[in-house]
Design an enzyme around this catalytic site. Sequence first.
Site, PDB file in Angstrom:
ATOM      1  N   LYS A  48      38.054  36.938  42.800  1.00  0.00           N
ATOM      2  CA  LYS A  48      38.291  37.638  44.043  1.00  0.00           C
ATOM      3  C   LYS A  48      37.565  38.977  44.068  1.00  0.00           C
ATOM      4  O   LYS A  48      37.377  39.576  45.105  1.00  0.00           O
ATOM      5  CB  LYS A  48      39.800  37.916  44.198  1.00  0.00           C
ATOM      6  CG  LYS A  48      40.671  36.705  44.120  1.00  0.00           C
ATOM      7  CD  LYS A  48      42.165  37.152  44.066  1.00  0.00           C
ATOM      8  CE  LYS A  48      42.993  36.004  43.554  1.00  0.00           C
ATOM      9  NZ  LYS A  48      44.336  36.465  43.136  1.00  0.00           N
ATOM     10  N   GLY A  49      37.187  39.456  42.865  1.00  0.00           N
ATOM     11  CA  GLY A  49      36.688  40.823  42.739  1.00  0.00           C
ATOM     12  C   GLY A  49      35.499  41.178  43.616  1.00  0.00           C
ATOM     13  O   GLY A  49      35.384  42.302  44.094  1.00  0.00           O
ATOM     14  N   ASP A 105      31.298  41.430  41.125  1.00  0.00           N
ATOM     15  CA  ASP A 105      31.740  42.828  41.228  1.00  0.00           C
ATOM     16  C   ASP A 105      31.191  43.676  40.087  1.00  0.00           C
ATOM     17  O   ASP A 105      30.600  44.726  40.298  1.00  0.00           O
ATOM     18  CB  ASP A 105      33.279  42.929  41.306  1.00  0.00           C
ATOM     19  CG  ASP A 105      34.008  42.173  40.192  1.00  0.00           C
ATOM     20  OD1 ASP A 105      33.348  41.540  39.342  1.00  0.00           O
ATOM     21  OD2 ASP A 105      35.254  42.205  40.183  1.00  0.00           O
ATOM     22  N   ASP A 108      30.544  43.056  32.538  1.00  0.00           N
ATOM     23  CA  ASP A 108      31.130  43.759  31.412  1.00  0.00           C
ATOM     24  C   ASP A 108      30.572  43.110  30.134  1.00  0.00           C
ATOM     25  O   ASP A 108      29.450  43.417  29.724  1.00  0.00           O
ATOM     26  CB  ASP A 108      32.653  43.626  31.559  1.00  0.00           C
ATOM     27  CG  ASP A 108      33.440  44.496  30.607  1.00  0.00           C
ATOM     28  OD1 ASP A 108      33.019  45.626  30.357  1.00  0.00           O
ATOM     29  OD2 ASP A 108      34.497  44.046  30.125  1.00  0.00           O
ATOM     30  N   LYS A 136      28.131  47.463  33.267  1.00  0.00           N
ATOM     31  CA  LYS A 136      28.535  48.280  32.105  1.00  0.00           C
ATOM     32  C   LYS A 136      27.712  47.806  30.915  1.00  0.00           C
ATOM     33  O   LYS A 136      28.209  47.051  30.079  1.00  0.00           O
ATOM     34  CB  LYS A 136      30.007  48.020  31.762  1.00  0.00           C
ATOM     35  CG  LYS A 136      31.039  48.621  32.672  1.00  0.00           C
ATOM     36  CD  LYS A 136      32.419  48.426  32.014  1.00  0.00           C
ATOM     37  CE  LYS A 136      33.540  48.417  32.987  1.00  0.00           C
ATOM     38  NZ  LYS A 136      34.837  48.026  32.401  1.00  0.00           N
ATOM     39  N   ASP A 164      40.293  44.843  40.524  1.00  0.00           N
ATOM     40  CA  ASP A 164      41.737  44.945  40.324  1.00  0.00           C
ATOM     41  C   ASP A 164      42.100  45.314  38.899  1.00  0.00           C
ATOM     42  O   ASP A 164      41.317  45.174  37.964  1.00  0.00           O
ATOM     43  CB  ASP A 164      42.396  43.592  40.612  1.00  0.00           C
ATOM     44  CG  ASP A 164      42.116  42.566  39.504  1.00  0.00           C
ATOM     45  OD1 ASP A 164      40.935  42.368  39.162  1.00  0.00           O
ATOM     46  OD2 ASP A 164      43.084  41.989  38.955  1.00  0.00           O
ATOM     47  N   ARG A 170      42.848  46.322  44.734  1.00  0.00           N
ATOM     48  CA  ARG A 170      41.638  45.762  45.348  1.00  0.00           C
ATOM     49  C   ARG A 170      41.368  46.396  46.709  1.00  0.00           C
ATOM     50  O   ARG A 170      40.229  46.460  47.171  1.00  0.00           O
ATOM     51  CB  ARG A 170      41.773  44.249  45.546  1.00  0.00           C
ATOM     52  CG  ARG A 170      41.884  43.447  44.250  1.00  0.00           C
ATOM     53  CD  ARG A 170      41.690  41.963  44.554  1.00  0.00           C
ATOM     54  NE  ARG A 170      42.140  41.084  43.494  1.00  0.00           N
ATOM     55  CZ  ARG A 170      41.410  40.755  42.418  1.00  0.00           C
ATOM     56  NH1 ARG A 170      40.205  41.247  42.266  1.00  0.00           N
ATOM     57  NH2 ARG A 170      41.891  39.940  41.512  1.00  0.00           N
TER      58      ARG A 170
END
Length: 187
Positions: A48-49, A105, A108, A136, A164, A170
């Site tokens: 969903k990000g 989104d 990482d 990142k 989130d 969010r």
Amino acid sequence: MENQRTLYNDLDSILYTREQLQEAVSALGARITRDYAGKKPVLVCILKGASVFFCDLIRQIDLPLELEFMAVSSYGASTKSSGEVKLVKDLDRSILGRDVIIVEDIVDSGMTLNFLKKSLISRGAASLRIAALMDKPARRVAPLTVDYSCFEIPDAFVVGYGLDYNELYRNLPDVGILSPRIYAGEE
Ligand code: IMP
Ligand code: MG
């Protein structure tokens, strides 16, 4: 003032304001419009990000394009990846021969996108690029090139603009650094 809203109390600081986000997203939309001139890309939103970023980005791309949605899960209620990526929702249509842009989104460890990239390449996409709002790089475990990213960020846990912690935050219009006291005690 809007910044007095309760959700903001859980942030250490705001990393990107809504104005900075809009500016970066329009610049990215313009770049994709140029790079894909004459093409009809398929943009794949990773739920969903990426949903908030995706909705803003597609409206900054002046090309015929199609939308698809996928969902994977790896995090659960934690700030660290479980390392296991599960496909929760798949594409609705074939991407055979299509120019695909995965919209995510944040990158990482890189494990989520590595998994998705392999999966979409194996379905015969003609080309595949990754657009991420944030990257990142210091946290990368799996080697991965992010073709388009709006911001390179330090190793901090961020929320808002779709991102989130445990499904919350969010709806914050800005991106902020979540105060570590919110996830203190997590394993
Ligand atoms: P990766 O597989 O470790 O690259 O994890 C990527 C996914 O982890 C992203 O799609 C996000 O859903 C989540 N994630 C990573 N870092 C953050 C963060 O700082 N805030 C919120 N979600 C994050
Ligand atoms: Mg997430």
